[in-house]
Structures are given as structure tokens and as C-alpha cells.
Motif scaffolding. Structure first.
Motif, short mmCIF file in Angstrom:
data_model
loop_
_atom_site.label_atom_id
_atom_site.label_comp_id
_atom_site.label_asym_id
_atom_site.label_seq_id
_atom_site.Cartn_x
_atom_site.Cartn_y
_atom_site.Cartn_z
N CYS A 392 0.84 -1.08 0.01
CA CYS A 392 0.13 0.08 -0.07
C CYS A 392 0.95 1.15 -0.11
CB CYS A 392 -0.92 0.09 1.35
SG CYS A 392 -2.10 -1.45 1.23
N GLU A 394 3.82 4.37 -1.07
CA GLU A 394 3.73 5.41 -2.37
C GLU A 394 4.57 4.70 -3.48
OE1 GLU A 394 5.62 8.93 -0.96
OE2 GLU A 394 4.17 9.46 0.61
N ARG A 397 2.01 2.55 -5.51
CA ARG A 397 1.13 3.52 -6.01
C ARG A 397 1.76 4.06 -7.41
NH1 ARG A 397 -0.34 4.76 -0.84
NH2 ARG A 397 0.84 6.68 -0.88
N GLN A 402 -3.63 2.54 -10.30
CA GLN A 402 -4.90 1.83 -9.55
C GLN A 402 -5.10 0.45 -10.18
OE1 GLN A 402 -7.03 3.58 -7.48
NE2 GLN A 402 -5.61 4.95 -7.64
#
Length: 451
Positions: A392, A394, A397, A402
Motif C-alpha cells: 500500500c 507510495e 502506487r 489503480q
């Protein structure tokens, strides 16, 4: 000469040094079987409550001896077993991960039961794959300390209420309950055990049956049967003392447990994965899995936990069929959102299987998603611990955006690598996070460790 049985007993000693010495000695003596496909990523140890008093080292050893593909520690409100369990995995050649479970207040569901029977607005919730114990000096460590402190406060208040109703077997938190645990983090099951032990001392022989018959509202014959079966007695006393309608029960309020949003934020700050927990779909809060999942995912949840045994292994065929259908619908909803699934059997009550049989007639239908979820949890643990690349975080991401399906494939490929050894883990740690990430990624593409 120290025998294997002696070493097995030392695995559950309250001394961490004794446990590690025994584990290393056993690992050098035992010929372990090849790994199979079953996993248990939700096992409570004696740092919260284990039915047989098993330590993290003992759980890891039994998992390796049973040929499990991976194992996960999951204690209530504490991470006391984290380093021991991860180290045990390295010693044994077992994939391991560490979770934390607690209860939290879910304001959107304040009026309905979710998965904590008799407690509207309260949900069990987990953090999965903690890479390290947060330092006590920062906000993450203070939140963890708060979980332990509030659990202790609830325990003391519960004992006060029960003592007032059964003064004949009144117990002392410090003298009767804390000694049952290695790190002063007892659960309500420890409290119940303390009451049962106290009753055995105060009411020896047949007087105990008379006491329990009156206290629990049973016939003398029923009480005599319970006195002869300590497991059944503890379950009955727990129901009568602490569950809804019990003599020590107190309805929770919004202040009893931390808010869901606060817990999820803490889990994310610890580089772990916030996990929705699923009971069995029979209560109002779980009646619409899509709504529950969407609400919690919007708050930051990134995976789910299921106890499969609760969803099919029932003596009533009709009830079992209904729960199996709810499980099918829930897994479908989870898969549609590409959320990794963590499974296990808890091991906090006698009679539970050591691991779910993913080749059995019911769970074989879910073998794929359950094994993928286990691999993702292991991959996340290694990447977060050695490369500072949590599921989860940075960096994930930035890399995957997504596209959770693509992220899952990457973390799964890492988790499917052979189990880490102490030597390989040392090399990853010494090389630093950036190089460790590249080496782990290269290893995942090669399907073998090349560090």
C-alpha cells in the motif's frame, strides 16, 4: 541428552532464548516434508491466546512439520511475536508473515451487528504483513501501546463486573490472569481460564459441579459433564460470563474501541495492509458484501481475511449450505475488486484444524484465490521488510497506479519465490532497500533467489 520431546516443550517456554535455542536444535534434527499447498495465515500464539499455549516458534515449527506452504501469526492488539515468528521462518525454511487483529468502531454500521456477535457497530479488523514493530517513541508505537492499554482496561473492568456477581471465585488480574501470558497481554479467554481454575481450587470434587450448575443455570448432570471437560466448561463459562446477556457483559459504545478509520490509518503508517474481516455473512452488517467492502475500501482497506472453517464445517447440513453460498458470494465480490484474501483457522479454540484443506470437497473451489492471497501477503512482507516497498506504499502506487490486478501479479510472483533463509535475508538487509528491491524483482522474474 536432550530429547526432541524436551525441545518441543521448550518451544513454548516463556523465555525467548529457550524458544530460539530449542527451535534451532529441532531444525537441525528434523527431516521436514516437502511443502504442500495448504496455508494458515491466521494463527494466534500465546502472546494473545492459543488453545494449546503455543508460542510463535512452536506454530512455525508445527507449520513446517505439517508441510504448509506458508504460515501467518495473528495476535490480538500486540506485535510481540513479530521478530520471533519471522526469524523462525528463516531458520526453518518457511514463508512467514505477521498480522494484528483488534476490534474497531464502525460508525456507518453503528446500528447493526457486523461480525462481533452482540456488539452493534463493532467490527473485527486486521493489519496484515507488518514488516517490523513500530518504535515506541513515535506515533505508530504510541498507537500500538494504546491498543494494549485499552485492552487491559477492558479486562480489568470485566473482572470487576464478574467478581461482583460471583464473589466465591473472585480473581485478581495481576495475580491470577497476567501469569498466564508471557508478555502481560491477556484476552478474555485467559480471564475465563482463571475463573475456571479458581473454581477448581475453591470447590473441589463434587462441590464444583453444584457451583457451576447454579451459576450457569444447568442441571447437576450437565454441570458434572462440564467439570469433567475443561474445554467445554471454558466455552460455557465464556458464554455465560462475557457474551451478550452474560453477567459481565457491557454493551460497547463509540469510545470502547478505536474508530475504523484511525486503525486503518495506523496500519498504513506501519507499511502493513488493512484487512476487512469476514465472519460468515449471517448478520445484518455482512448481508450486503458489496456495500461493506466498498465502504471499507474507501477508508483504505486493501485486502480481506476469511476463516473458511466457519463458513462450511457445520453439523447442520442446511445451515452449512447457506453459509457456503454466502462464502461464494463474498469471495466473488472480493475477487471482482482484486483484493488479496488472507485465510487461517485462528487456533484459539480446541478442535480447530491446524490448517484448512484446500484440496477438500468445499475449499478446493477457492484454492486459487486463497493461495494467491497467501503469496501476495508473503511477497508484501519481504518487499516491505527488506526493500521498503509495501503493498500500500507510495512506491507501489507510483508503479501500479489503480491497477490492483497488475500489482497483485507482481507481489504474488515475489511471494512464490522459495522461502528465505537467514543468509539470503542478511544479504538483502545489507545491500540496502533500493538494491534489495532490484534483486527481489530480478529473483521473481527468474523464479529463484539470485541475491
Amino acid at each position: 541428552m536432550t530429547t526432541p520431546d524436551d525441545l518441543l516443550q521448550r518451544l513454548d517456554a516463556f523465555s525467548a532464548r529457550d524458544r530460539e535455542e530449542a527451535l534451532r536444535a529441532l531444525a537441525a534434527r528434523i527431516a521436514f516434508p516437502p511443502e504442500g499447498g495448504n496455508v494458515n495465515l491466521h494463527a494466534h500464539s500465546f502472546f494473545s491466546f492459543n488453545a494449546t499455549g503455543a508460542s510463535p516458534s512452536r506454530i512455525a515449527f508445527d507449520a513446517r512439520r505439517a508441510g504448509l506452504w506458508a504460515a501467518g501469526l495473528c495476535d490480538f492488539d500486540v506485535l510481540d511475536g513479530l521478530e520471533e515468528f519471522l526469524r523462525a521462518g528463516l531458520i526453518l525454511g518457511l514463508r512467514t508473515t505477521v498480522h494484528l487483529e483488534t476490534r474497531a468502531y464502525f460508525p456507518e454500521y453503528a446500528a447493526v451487528e457486523i461480525n462481533s456477535p452482540g456488539e452493534p457497530g463493532v467490527t473485527y479488523i486486521m493489519g496484515g504483513g507488518f514488516p517490523a514493530v513500530p518504535p515506541p517513541s513515535d506515533a505508530r508505537g504510541r498507537f500500538l501501546a494504546m491498543l494494549r492499554r485499552r485492552a487491559a482496561d477492558r479486562n480489568r473492568a470485566l473482572i470487576e463486573r464478574i467478581n461482583a456477581r460471583v464473589p466465591e471465585i473472585a480473581i485478581d488480574y495481576r495475580g491470577d490472569v497476567l501469569p498466564l501470558t508471557p508478555a502481560a497481554a491477556p484476552t478474555e479467554r485467559h480471564i475465563i481460564r482463571a475463573y475456571c481454575r479458581k473454581a477448581a481450587v475453591v470447590f473441589p470434587t463434587d462441590r464444583g459441579a453444584a457451583f457451576w450448575a447454579e451459576t450457569l443455570g444447568l442441571s447437576r448432570t450437565e454441570a458434572e459433564g462440564l467439570v469433567a471437560d475443561s474445554v467445554a466448561l471454558e466455552e460455557k463459562v465464556r458464554s455465560r460470563f462475557v457474551k451478550k446477556g452474560g453477567i459481565g457483559y457491557e454493551p460497547p459504545t463509540a469510545q470502547t474501541f478505536p474508530p475504523v478509520a484511525d486503525f486503518i490509518a495506523w496500519v498504513l503508517a506501519c507499511d502493513a495492509i488493512p484487512l476487512v474481516t469476514w465472519l460468515d455473512g449471517t448478520r445484518a452488517g455482512e448481508s450486503d458484501p458489496d456495500a461493506m467492502l466498498d465502504t471499507l475500501v474507501a477508508k483504505g482497506a486493501e485486502g480481506v481475511n476469511i476463516i473458511p472453517d466457519r463458513n462450511w464445517n457445520l453439523s447442520d447440513p442446511a445451515a452449512a449450505a447457506r453459509k457456503r453460498e454466502k462464502l461464494r458470494a463474498f469471495v466473488a465480490a472480493v475477487e471482482a475488486r482484486h483484493l488479496p484474501i488472507n485465510i487461517g483457522t485462528e487456533l484459539n479454540r480446541d478442535g480447530l484444524p491446524f490448517a484448512d484443506d484446500l484440496n477438500g470437497p468445499v475449499l478446493s473451489a477457492y484454492r486459487g484465490p486463497f493461495q494467491r492471497g497467501a503469496a501476495i501477503m508473503i511477497g508484501h512482507t519481504w518487499l516491505a521488510r527488506y526493500a521498503r516497498f509495501p503493498y500500500c506504499g507510495e512506491q507501489a502506487r507510483a508503479e501500479f497506479g489503480q491497477d490492483r490486478a497488475r500489482k497483485n501479479r507482481f507481489f504474488e510472483s515475489v511471494g512464490r519465490l522459495p522461502p528465505l533463509t537467514e543468509a539470503t535475508a542478511d544479504r538483502l538487509r545489507e545491500t540496502g532497500p533500493e538494491r534489495a528491491f532490484r534483486r527481489i524483482s530480478d529473483s521473481a522474474r527468474a523464479g529463484r533467489w539470485i541475491v
